[in-house]
Scaffold this active site. Sequence first.
Site, PDB file in Angstrom:
ATOM      1  CG  ASP A 334      -2.151   0.939   0.984  1.00  0.00           C
ATOM      2  OD1 ASP A 334      -2.295   1.497  -0.117  1.00  0.00           O
ATOM      3  OD2 ASP A 334      -2.933   1.104   1.934  1.00  0.00           O
ATOM      4  CE  LYS A 501      -2.310   4.777   3.077  1.00  0.00           C
ATOM      5  NZ  LYS A 501      -2.141   4.757   1.607  1.00  0.00           N
TER       6      LYS A 501
END
Length: 545
Positions: A334, A501
Amino acid sequence: MAPHAEFDAGSSNGSGYDNGHGIAAANPPKDIFTVNSPNVTYTDAEIKSKYTYRTTKVEAKEDGQFVATPTETLYDFKVDRRVPKVGMMLVGWGGNNGTTVTAGIIANRRNLVWDTKEGRQEANYYGSVVMGSTMKLGMDAKTHRDVNIPFHSVLPMVHPNDLVIGGWDISKMNMAEAMDRAQVLEPTLKAQVRKEMAEMVPLPSIYYPDFIAANQEDRADNVLQGAKASMAHVEQLRKDIRDFKQNNGLDKVIVLWTANTERYADLVDGVNDTADNLLKAIEQGHEEVSPSTVFAVACILEGAPFINGSPQNTFVPGALELAEKHGAYIGGDDFKSGQTKMKSALVDFLINAGIKLTSIASYNHLGNNDGKNLSSQKQFRSKEISKSNVVDDMVEANHVLYKKGEHPDHCVVIKYMPAVADNKRALDEYYAEIFLGGHQTISLFNICEDSLLASPLIIDLVVVAEMMTRIEWKAATRDGDVTAEYKKFHSVLSVLSYMLKAPLTPPGTPVVNALAKQRAALTNIFRACVGLEPESDMTLEHKLF
């Protein structure tokens, strides 16, 4: 129009090396620095360094005391200086990120300038760590001031202008039409890149409707036959990578997922828990094998590094084991671009300042196709997990503020609002306890042009991942051991964590989300490869008069 799957950006920066595989390359660039040390040697092909890694091991005693012991480990690093010709294949090439990064590389390759309502705009790579940031080299011997160099000059990295771009998409729209659909770029820029973009059509991709939102069905007009995992899909994707590599005279291909967020795949014993079971599950068309995992397996078997830029659990245990078995590089998960990057920096600052953060409320609304897909609860859950875990290591590191098991309340909300298109609105409230029962509230309103933040991260992930494929190491001995064989870094490229992330780490190793630590790890590993000590801000020479 016949499908096309590549865009050759050409070689513009003179950064190429003769790669030994018959690929034409520019003259090697001159290094902007060399290391004057008996521990560092240079040849046309390699940089070799001897590096002493210093850390501290801690032993806990029964009385609650600790014993800290400084330790040293000697390593030899070897870096291949020959910059290869590299292809970047994007899964979801026709989406907002894929069209934006492709147009951006064309613009930079051609040094384009275009008119906007705010004036003339020149192409740049702002937002890229590799291309837009600097690294402290050391201190000027005469002025005693810091000397900083471009990050991309630390090691001989691929220049993004030289990437050959291709990929897959479930939509057969050519890239010029997809660029219009994305509503990201200025019309005056689009007009200058339209001809090249119109000639690019993504390869057919795989589409398993159960894994993405039902509202994506109308885009799925460019898909391979079959709605569940199959070895036929794996083999077709492997063939696509081989053909792309051969047709463009490439040395390496890096594959990156920038397609829709999938729902989490259920972890099922006997299905995706081991490498052998995962391959068997793909053969049997098991419903818990996601498209992104099929792409990962194809890349692992083909030896092409694979990076997951979305939050789903692509790298199930079986995929991790398969990557380790084949020595293939993977990274995820991510993109960390706007709101989460701010969060990982701000939370790190507050907790290190001794301020007890007790609540984080994050709200987003966006109108691009990512937001549309995330309006489905199963897909949103994947994003919620990746956004919610970014403070864990920072909280765990401070047992003065937080008792064991204590954690700030953390809420993440994402809403789809078509009117704002790619201009995501991110609102955050941080609530904290301060001295003597007081409270501090910090509210942020962050307008993120989503794809313009994510596209430079795609470049960074690809360039750094490729660089890591050319670095080898071995543990040295003080008497100069030369018999040990060089090894590659671990298959899981946790060094990519600054851009992600939910950083993927090797099994059993800690996850680091603190932004400053992630940047330091990336910088100092590259420094070690040229025999330099980690960056230090002690500046004792200014303090010990």
